[in-house]
Motif scaffolding. Structure first.
Motif, PDB file in Angstrom:
ATOM      1  N   ASP A  25       0.830  -1.203   0.000  1.00 14.41           N
ATOM      2  CA  ASP A  25       0.000   0.000   0.000  1.00 14.41           C
ATOM      3  C   ASP A  25       0.865   1.253   0.000  1.00 14.41           C
ATOM      4  N   THR A  26       1.854   1.282   0.865  1.00  9.56           N
ATOM      5  CA  THR A  26       2.723   2.452   0.973  1.00  9.56           C
ATOM      6  C   THR A  26       3.523   2.652  -0.307  1.00  9.56           C
ATOM      7  N   ILE A  27       3.980   1.564  -0.910  1.00  5.69           N
ATOM      8  CA  ILE A  27       4.742   1.658  -2.162  1.00  5.69           C
ATOM      9  C   ILE A  27       3.872   2.252  -3.268  1.00  5.69           C
ATOM     10  N   VAL A  28       2.636   1.777  -3.374  1.00  5.93           N
ATOM     11  CA  VAL A  28       1.722   2.300  -4.403  1.00  5.93           C
ATOM     12  C   VAL A  28       1.396   3.761  -4.120  1.00  5.93           C
ATOM     13  N   LEU A  29       1.095   4.091  -2.868  1.00 10.33           N
ATOM     14  CA  LEU A  29       0.816   5.492  -2.527  1.00 10.33           C
ATOM     15  C   LEU A  29       2.015   6.367  -2.875  1.00 10.33           C
ATOM     16  N   GLY A  30       3.213   5.878  -2.618  1.00 11.44           N
ATOM     17  CA  GLY A  30       4.415   6.633  -2.956  1.00 11.44           C
ATOM     18  C   GLY A  30       4.547   6.855  -4.451  1.00 11.44           C
ATOM     19  N   ALA A  31       4.182   5.856  -5.234  1.00 18.80           N
ATOM     20  CA  ALA A  31       4.254   5.987  -6.690  1.00 18.80           C
ATOM     21  C   ALA A  31       3.250   7.012  -7.215  1.00 18.80           C
ATOM     22  N   LEU A  32       2.190   7.244  -6.466  1.00 13.57           N
ATOM     23  CA  LEU A  32       1.146   8.187  -6.895  1.00 13.57           C
ATOM     24  C   LEU A  32       1.371   9.609  -6.381  1.00 13.57           C
ATOM     25  N   ARG A  33       2.342   9.802  -5.530  1.00 13.66           N
ATOM     26  CA  ARG A  33       2.570  11.150  -4.976  1.00 13.66           C
ATOM     27  C   ARG A  33       2.907  12.165  -6.046  1.00 13.66           C
ATOM     28  N   SER A  34       3.601  11.749  -7.092  1.00 14.82           N
ATOM     29  CA  SER A  34       4.034  12.706  -8.120  1.00 14.82           C
ATOM     30  C   SER A  34       2.980  12.928  -9.197  1.00 14.82           C
ATOM     31  N   GLY A  35       1.872  12.189  -9.140  1.00 17.61           N
ATOM     32  CA  GLY A  35       0.816  12.408 -10.126  1.00 17.61           C
ATOM     33  C   GLY A  35       0.028  11.140 -10.402  1.00 17.61           C
ATOM     34  N   ASP A  36      -1.066  11.320 -11.122  1.00 20.50           N
ATOM     35  CA  ASP A  36      -1.942  10.210 -11.464  1.00 20.50           C
ATOM     36  C   ASP A  36      -1.213   9.246 -12.396  1.00 20.50           C
ATOM     37  N   ARG A  37      -1.517   7.966 -12.241  1.00 22.75           N
ATOM     38  CA  ARG A  37      -0.918   6.934 -13.087  1.00 22.75           C
ATOM     39  C   ARG A  37      -1.943   5.835 -13.324  1.00 22.75           C
ATOM     40  N   TYR A  38      -1.792   5.145 -14.442  1.00 22.77           N
ATOM     41  CA  TYR A  38      -2.645   3.987 -14.682  1.00 22.77           C
ATOM     42  C   TYR A  38      -1.949   2.750 -14.123  1.00 22.77           C
ATOM     43  N   GLY A  39      -2.710   1.675 -13.974  1.00 26.50           N
ATOM     44  CA  GLY A  39      -2.247   0.495 -13.264  1.00 26.50           C
ATOM     45  C   GLY A  39      -0.903  -0.044 -13.706  1.00 26.50           C
ATOM     46  N   PHE A  40      -0.747  -0.302 -14.991  1.00 22.44           N
ATOM     47  CA  PHE A  40       0.509  -0.887 -15.462  1.00 22.44           C
ATOM     48  C   PHE A  40       1.663   0.101 -15.333  1.00 22.44           C
ATOM     49  N   GLU A  41       1.364   1.371 -15.405  1.00 18.71           N
ATOM     50  CA  GLU A  41       2.396   2.400 -15.226  1.00 18.71           C
ATOM     51  C   GLU A  41       2.952   2.358 -13.797  1.00 18.71           C
ATOM     52  N   ILE A  42       2.086   2.105 -12.823  1.00 18.18           N
ATOM     53  CA  ILE A  42       2.528   1.970 -11.430  1.00 18.18           C
ATOM     54  C   ILE A  42       3.434   0.755 -11.308  1.00 18.18           C
ATOM     55  N   TYR A  43       3.029  -0.351 -11.915  1.00 20.22           N
ATOM     56  CA  TYR A  43       3.850  -1.576 -11.925  1.00 20.22           C
ATOM     57  C   TYR A  43       5.244  -1.274 -12.468  1.00 20.22           C
ATOM     58  N   LYS A  44       5.312  -0.589 -13.612  1.00 24.69           N
ATOM     59  CA  LYS A  44       6.610  -0.273 -14.219  1.00 24.69           C
ATOM     60  C   LYS A  44       7.425   0.674 -13.346  1.00 24.69           C
ATOM     61  N   THR A  45       6.773   1.625 -12.707  1.00 24.88           N
ATOM     62  CA  THR A  45       7.459   2.574 -11.823  1.00 24.88           C
ATOM     63  C   THR A  45       8.135   1.834 -10.677  1.00 24.88           C
ATOM     64  N   ILE A  46       7.425   0.874 -10.091  1.00 23.64           N
ATOM     65  CA  ILE A  46       7.981   0.090  -8.983  1.00 23.64           C
ATOM     66  C   ILE A  46       9.140  -0.767  -9.479  1.00 23.64           C
TER      67      ILE A  46
END
Length: 131
Positions: A25-46
């Motif tokens: 949860d914290t990792i995903v929330l961290g990935a969203l702090r800089s802006g909106d993202r779609y699901g697979f984009e979050i996966y790639k960011t991580i």
């Protein structure tokens, strides 16, 4: 949480993957702090944040997205079809930002306790300043 490692990952990396469990949860929330993202984009960011050494399985992430939306920490909305198929985007809420800050503070406090208990600061100090 399902965390996978690249095929070249060592047994030490298995321990690192175990440490990631429970922090999705914290990792995903961290990935969203800089802006909106779609699901697979979050996966790639991580995945990219770890140089490709660790990734969280997509099925685990999508369950996380549903939980974060249900809990009011993230909002979901559909993007337009201008770039192919419609994508579901996720946006962190103010409540999500507060939970992120709280979870990071708890992680830092926990890390400090573990460092003290394992005496890792002394090891680092000894390596930097051999006697």
């Amino acid at each position: 949480m399902a965390v996978t490692q690249s095929p070249a990952a060592s047994s030490d990396d298995a321990f690192a993957a175990d440490l990631l469990r429970g922090h999705t949860d914290t990792i995903v929330l961290g990935a969203l702090r800089s802006g909106d993202r779609y699901g697979f984009e979050i996966y790639k960011t991580i995945r990219d944040a770890t140089g490709g050494d660790h990734e969280i399985k997509e099925a685990t992430l999508y369950a996380t997205y549903r939980r974060l939306v249900r809990d009011g920490l993230v909002e979901a909305y559909w993007g337009d079809e201008s770039q192919g198929g419609r994508r579901k985007y996720y946006r962190i809420t103010d409540a999500g930002r507060a939970v992120y800050r709280s979870n990071v503070a708890a992680w830092v406090a926990t890390r400090d306790v573990i460092d003290a208990l394992l005496d890792t600061r002394a090891d680092t100090h000894r390596k930097a300043h051999p006697r």
